[in-house]
Design an enzyme around this catalytic site. Structure first.
Site, PDB file in Angstrom:
ATOM      1  N   SER A   1       0.297  -0.819   0.477  1.00  0.00           N
ATOM      2  CA  SER A   1       0.110  -0.148  -0.042  1.00  0.00           C
ATOM      3  C   SER A   1       0.335   1.077   0.214  1.00  0.00           C
ATOM      4  CB  SER A   1      -1.033  -0.041   1.196  1.00  0.00           C
ATOM      5  OG  SER A   1      -2.263   0.713   1.144  1.00  0.00           O
TER       6      SER A   1
ATOM      7  N   ASP B   1      -9.678  -3.559  -6.133  1.00  0.00           N
ATOM      8  CA  ASP B   1      -9.176  -2.756  -4.972  1.00  0.00           C
ATOM      9  C   ASP B   1      -9.924  -1.745  -4.862  1.00  0.00           C
ATOM     10  OD1 ASP B   1      -7.874  -0.931  -3.167  1.00  0.00           O
ATOM     11  OD2 ASP B   1      -5.779  -2.495  -3.643  1.00  0.00           O
TER      12      ASP B   1
ATOM     13  N   HIS C   1      -8.513  -4.527  -1.477  1.00  0.00           N
ATOM     14  CA  HIS C   1      -6.914  -4.110  -0.808  1.00  0.00           C
ATOM     15  C   HIS C   1      -6.818  -5.018   0.505  1.00  0.00           C
ATOM     16  CE1 HIS C   1      -4.334  -0.289  -0.746  1.00  0.00           C
ATOM     17  NE2 HIS C   1      -4.465  -0.868   0.827  1.00  0.00           N
TER      18      HIS C   1
END
Length: 321
Positions: A150, A262, A294
């Site tokens: 991330s 995501d 995600h």
């Protein structure tokens, strides 16, 4: 009972102002022979918390290749000690060590402490530190890779594409900790990272977590830049890995892994970076994780994703690679 006084005092710990970094203390050796360096201060700045890293070194004779792990958290949160909740820490650490790689887990300044490029400065400082003290840590300074998820994936990608020959390199390298030195890396694993803040600004943010009355969860991109992308488009481009993946830039090998559903960082972000890296002449593998959100939520294949990531790093950090 009165505690005994220490038999020795490290005078370096008593200096003022504090030094820009601290020398690693001797490792603690686990029962299985793994050496641990916990809470090592790799950089300090007046007014900020010290930046810390942990090092795990496999049992046996080194020096070992090293992987620098960069946590996520929207640049607003996160901790070097904790992978995303979908990835058990034992799985991550055990897979890296089991492959004969050392693991360096780092903290960095969050965006409300200091906006970009402070986070990249800290990543670069950590890499310089590992090279400076490679002999003490049992690490091969010529075989270092980065792996992030991330926000950490974004920073890992930047560490891969921003080098000494990058325009405005001095502004992006920073002078934290060990103030100068080589920050090049041999390989990058990037899980669902942010790669183009300008196009990402067009993607609607999902609902943020509920906060106490009177509090709001900050917009992570505005917090990173200190303003909106529209207000600071040049800084947004400077913070985007795609900006530096250009012809002749000679990027290291990249493995990009991203969930196709995501909702926070769209899969298209990794498609953009993969295309840019390919045009730059770099080796790039883009692996979609079908129907995963995600942090790979919804995927039953976390162990395979970790194993593929470690195998990629091991292949590119092996002696002679």
């Amino acid at each position: 009972m009165t505690q005994p006084l220490p038999t020795a005092i490290d005078l370096a710990d008593m200096t003022w102002p504090p030094p820009p970094f601290r020398t690693p203390v001797p490792a603690v050796v686990d029962a299985d022979g793994v050496r641990r360096f916990d809470g090592v201060t790799y950089a300090t700045s007046p007014g900020y918390r010290p930046r810390l890293l942990d090092v795990l070194v496999p049992a046996g004779e080194g020096p070992f290749p090293a992987v620098v792990w960069i946590h996520g958290g929207g640049w607003l949160d996160g901790d070097r000690r904790y992978p995303p909740p979908t990835v058990p820490v034992q799985l991550l650490h055990g897979s890296v060590l089991g492959a004969g790689l050392a693991l360096v887990s780092i903290d960095y300044r969050h965006s409300l402490e200091a906006p970009f490029p402070a986070q990249l400065h800290d990543v670069k400082a950590a890499i310089r530190y590992v090279r400076q003290f490679a002999a003490v840590l049992g690490i091969d300074p010529d075989r270092i890779g980065v792996w992030g998820e991330s926000a950490g994936g974004h920073l890992a990608a930047l560490a891969g594409v921003v080098g000494a020959d990058t325009p405005d390199a001095a502004e992006l390298e920073g002078a934290q900790g060990v103030g100068a030195g080589n920050t090049a890396v041999r390989a990058v694993v990037d899980w669902y990272g942010v790669h183009d803040l300008v196009t990402l600004a067009e993607h609607p943010m999902p609902a943020m977590p509920a906060m106490p009355a009177g509090a709001e969860f900050p917009d992570p991109y505005e917090a990173l830049l200190g303003a909106s992308v529209a207000e600071r488009p040049e800084l947004a481009r400077a913070a985007s890995p795609v900006t530096y993946a250009v012809e002749g830039s000679d990027p290291p090998p990249f493995l990009l892994i991203h969930g196709t559903r995501d909702g926070l960082v769209p899969y298209s972000q990794s498609e953009q970076l993969a295309a840019a890296l390919a045009k730059a002449g770099g080796e790039v593998t883009l692996t979609p994780v079908e129907d995963a959100d995600h942090i790979f939520l919804g995927s039953p294949d976390i162990e395979r994703i970790v194993a593929d990531s470690v195998a990629f790093l091991n292949r590119h950090l092996a002696a002679g690679a």
